[in-house]
Design a protein around this motif. Structure first.
Motif, PDB file in Angstrom:
ATOM      1  N   ALA A  68       0.809  -1.232   0.000  1.00 44.83           N
ATOM      2  CA  ALA A  68       0.000   0.000   0.000  1.00 44.83           C
ATOM      3  C   ALA A  68       0.840   1.279   0.000  1.00 44.83           C
ATOM      4  N   PRO A  69       1.882   1.420   0.857  1.00 44.34           N
ATOM      5  CA  PRO A  69       2.687   2.646   0.804  1.00 44.34           C
ATOM      6  C   PRO A  69       3.489   2.772  -0.503  1.00 44.34           C
ATOM      7  N   ILE A  70       3.853   1.649  -1.086  1.00 44.15           N
ATOM      8  CA  ILE A  70       4.552   1.681  -2.378  1.00 44.15           C
ATOM      9  C   ILE A  70       3.607   2.219  -3.439  1.00 44.15           C
ATOM     10  N   ALA A  71       2.373   1.697  -3.451  1.00 44.56           N
ATOM     11  CA  ALA A  71       1.376   2.149  -4.412  1.00 44.56           C
ATOM     12  C   ALA A  71       1.075   3.631  -4.240  1.00 44.56           C
ATOM     13  N   SER A  72       0.989   4.068  -2.980  1.00 48.15           N
ATOM     14  CA  SER A  72       0.708   5.479  -2.707  1.00 48.15           C
ATOM     15  C   SER A  72       1.851   6.364  -3.186  1.00 48.15           C
ATOM     16  N   ALA A  73       3.092   5.946  -2.913  1.00 48.03           N
ATOM     17  CA  ALA A  73       4.254   6.747  -3.300  1.00 48.03           C
ATOM     18  C   ALA A  73       4.386   6.869  -4.812  1.00 48.03           C
ATOM     19  N   LEU A  74       3.947   5.830  -5.534  1.00 46.04           N
ATOM     20  CA  LEU A  74       4.128   5.804  -6.988  1.00 46.04           C
ATOM     21  C   LEU A  74       2.851   6.122  -7.756  1.00 46.04           C
ATOM     22  N   ALA A  75       1.735   6.299  -7.029  1.00 48.55           N
ATOM     23  CA  ALA A  75       0.431   6.540  -7.667  1.00 48.55           C
ATOM     24  C   ALA A  75       0.096   5.423  -8.660  1.00 48.55           C
ATOM     25  N   LEU A  76       0.272   4.180  -8.192  1.00 46.75           N
ATOM     26  CA  LEU A  76      -0.025   3.012  -9.021  1.00 46.75           C
ATOM     27  C   LEU A  76      -1.034   2.124  -8.300  1.00 46.75           C
ATOM     28  N   GLU A  77      -1.799   1.369  -9.072  1.00 49.11           N
ATOM     29  CA  GLU A  77      -2.771   0.441  -8.508  1.00 49.11           C
ATOM     30  C   GLU A  77      -2.222  -0.979  -8.601  1.00 49.11           C
ATOM     31  N   PRO A  78      -1.998  -1.646  -7.470  1.00 47.44           N
ATOM     32  CA  PRO A  78      -1.446  -3.003  -7.531  1.00 47.44           C
ATOM     33  C   PRO A  78      -2.479  -4.033  -7.970  1.00 47.44           C
ATOM     34  N   ARG A  79      -1.990  -5.070  -8.633  1.00 47.44           N
ATOM     35  CA  ARG A  79      -2.810  -6.222  -8.980  1.00 47.44           C
ATOM     36  C   ARG A  79      -2.579  -7.328  -7.952  1.00 47.44           C
ATOM     37  N   ILE A  80      -3.605  -8.101  -7.683  1.00 49.45           N
ATOM     38  CA  ILE A  80      -3.474  -9.278  -6.829  1.00 49.45           C
ATOM     39  C   ILE A  80      -3.203 -10.487  -7.727  1.00 49.45           C
ATOM     40  N   ASP A  81      -2.225 -11.301  -7.338  1.00 49.77           N
ATOM     41  CA  ASP A  81      -1.903 -12.512  -8.088  1.00 49.77           C
ATOM     42  C   ASP A  81      -1.783 -13.667  -7.105  1.00 49.77           C
ATOM     43  N   GLU A  82      -2.697 -14.619  -7.191  1.00 51.58           N
ATOM     44  CA  GLU A  82      -2.712 -15.778  -6.295  1.00 51.58           C
ATOM     45  C   GLU A  82      -1.440 -16.603  -6.399  1.00 51.58           C
ATOM     46  N   ARG A  83      -0.734 -16.495  -7.515  1.00 46.64           N
ATOM     47  CA  ARG A  83       0.453 -17.327  -7.735  1.00 46.64           C
ATOM     48  C   ARG A  83       1.624 -16.938  -6.844  1.00 46.64           C
ATOM     49  N   VAL A  84       1.585 -15.768  -6.228  1.00 49.63           N
ATOM     50  CA  VAL A  84       2.717 -15.347  -5.391  1.00 49.63           C
ATOM     51  C   VAL A  84       2.372 -15.430  -3.901  1.00 49.63           C
ATOM     52  N   ILE A  85       1.384 -16.257  -3.566  1.00 45.43           N
ATOM     53  CA  ILE A  85       0.957 -16.441  -2.180  1.00 45.43           C
ATOM     54  C   ILE A  85       2.023 -17.208  -1.396  1.00 45.43           C
ATOM     55  N   GLU A  86       1.886 -17.208  -0.068  1.00 39.03           N
ATOM     56  CA  GLU A  86       2.768 -17.960   0.813  1.00 39.03           C
ATOM     57  C   GLU A  86       2.716 -19.452   0.485  1.00 39.03           C
ATOM     58  N   ALA A  87       3.780 -20.176   0.812  1.00 39.09           N
ATOM     59  CA  ALA A  87       3.821 -21.622   0.602  1.00 39.09           C
ATOM     60  C   ALA A  87       2.814 -22.326   1.500  1.00 39.09           C
ATOM     61  N   GLY A  88       2.176 -23.372   0.972  1.00 36.20           N
ATOM     62  CA  GLY A  88       1.309 -24.190   1.797  1.00 36.20           C
ATOM     63  C   GLY A  88       2.130 -24.962   2.819  1.00 36.20           C
ATOM     64  N   ASN A  89       1.592 -25.137   4.037  1.00 32.47           N
ATOM     65  CA  ASN A  89       2.351 -25.790   5.100  1.00 32.47           C
ATOM     66  C   ASN A  89       1.396 -26.559   6.018  1.00 32.47           C
ATOM     67  N   ALA A  90       1.713 -27.841   6.251  1.00 32.64           N
ATOM     68  CA  ALA A  90       0.858 -28.687   7.088  1.00 32.64           C
ATOM     69  C   ALA A  90       0.872 -28.263   8.549  1.00 32.64           C
ATOM     70  N   PHE A  91       1.855 -27.464   8.960  1.00 26.62           N
ATOM     71  CA  PHE A  91       1.960 -27.037  10.357  1.00 26.62           C
ATOM     72  C   PHE A  91       1.339 -25.661  10.594  1.00 26.62           C
ATOM     73  N   GLU A  92       0.632 -25.172   9.603  1.00 26.49           N
ATOM     74  CA  GLU A  92      -0.019 -23.872   9.722  1.00 26.49           C
ATOM     75  C   GLU A  92      -0.915 -23.818  10.956  1.00 26.49           C
ATOM     76  N   GLY A  93      -0.798 -22.750  11.723  1.00 30.57           N
ATOM     77  CA  GLY A  93      -1.598 -22.569  12.928  1.00 30.57           C
ATOM     78  C   GLY A  93      -0.969 -23.128  14.184  1.00 30.57           C
ATOM     79  N   MET A  94       0.211 -23.759  14.035  1.00 33.01           N
ATOM     80  CA  MET A  94       0.876 -24.368  15.182  1.00 33.01           C
ATOM     81  C   MET A  94       2.042 -23.534  15.670  1.00 33.01           C
ATOM     82  N   LEU A  95       2.388 -23.734  16.932  1.00 29.35           N
ATOM     83  CA  LEU A  95       3.648 -23.243  17.463  1.00 29.35           C
ATOM     84  C   LEU A  95       4.672 -24.329  17.156  1.00 29.35           C
TER      85      LEU A  95
END
Length: 219
Positions: A68-95
């Motif tokens: 968001a601050p990058i977009a504001s500084a450059l006056a650009l609208e970012p696109r969302i791309d599902e392909r750059v999401i975090e890696a899936g992990n079986a331990f998600e939600g655990m300590l």
């Protein structure tokens, strides 16, 4: 000959007082320090001499708050791309610690660190990240042909997908010790292409003075 650069940018620090591996769980936004990191990235990309024209973000909250601050500084609208999401992990939600990993129900998930067996395969992460980068590169090259210059694009993503993509680009094995990753919070890993061919990979820790003194889980 077109020359374009894509900056894979890791999001800033997340508010995670429980210290869990949050992965793709929704609702994990930036901490106060993370917001300071994001603001610095906005200034970094707005520096004179840069030609950032396109922005892409992971759909996760921490990535969108970072861009968001990058977009504001450059006056650009970012696109969302599902392909750059975090890696899936079986331990998600655990300590995640030695105790939790040694539980019988979890042992079957850690038998193969080379894939890794506890989550999304490294090769799959590289494939989707490369596909997202290729899409952005084509758009940047079109801008270069139309307007000239050496346009740049920014993708705000996550540590592991960025790191294995860099390792693949440098011809290194994808398996690794997580403690050895060179991909700090709000860091920038830049890939430069000439006529579609990768010619350089560079790394910058833009927020070196803001890094926490401990490892950050689930980032």
């Amino acid at each position: 000959m077109s020359r374009v650069t894509i900056h894979l940018t890791r999001h800033g620090e997340v508010h995670n007082p429980e210290g869990i591996l949050y992965g793709r769980i929704p609702g994990y936004g930036l901490s106060e320090r993370g917001r300071a990191m994001a603001e610095r990235l906005g200034g970094f990309y707005a520096e004179a001499g840069r030609d950032v024209r396109l922005l892409v973000s992971s759909p996760l909250q921490r990535a969108q708050e970072t861009i968001a601050p990058i977009a504001s500084a450059l006056a650009l609208e970012p696109r969302i791309d599902e392909r750059v999401i975090e890696a899936g992990n079986a331990f998600e939600g655990m300590l995640v610690d030695r105790s939790s990993l040694s539980r019988p129900e979890n042992l079957a998930k850690v038998y193969n660190p080379f894939r890794p067996s506890w989550g999304e395969a490294y090769t799959d992460q590289v494939k989707r990240m490369r596909a997202a980068m290729a899409s952005l590169r084509v758009r940047l090259e079109a801008r270069a042909r139309a307007d000239g210059g050496e346009p740049e694009g920014v993708i705000v993503s996550h540590q592991l997908p960025i790191w294995v993509t860099r390792r693949a680009a440098e011809g290194r094995p994808l398996w690794h010790d997580p403690r050895d990753r060179e991909c700090a919070l709000a860091s920038v890993t830049s890939f430069t292409f000439e006529s579609g061919t990768l010619v350089a990979v560079e790394y910058q820790d833009v927020c070196v003075d803001l890094q926490p003194n401990r490892a950050v889980p689930g980032a």
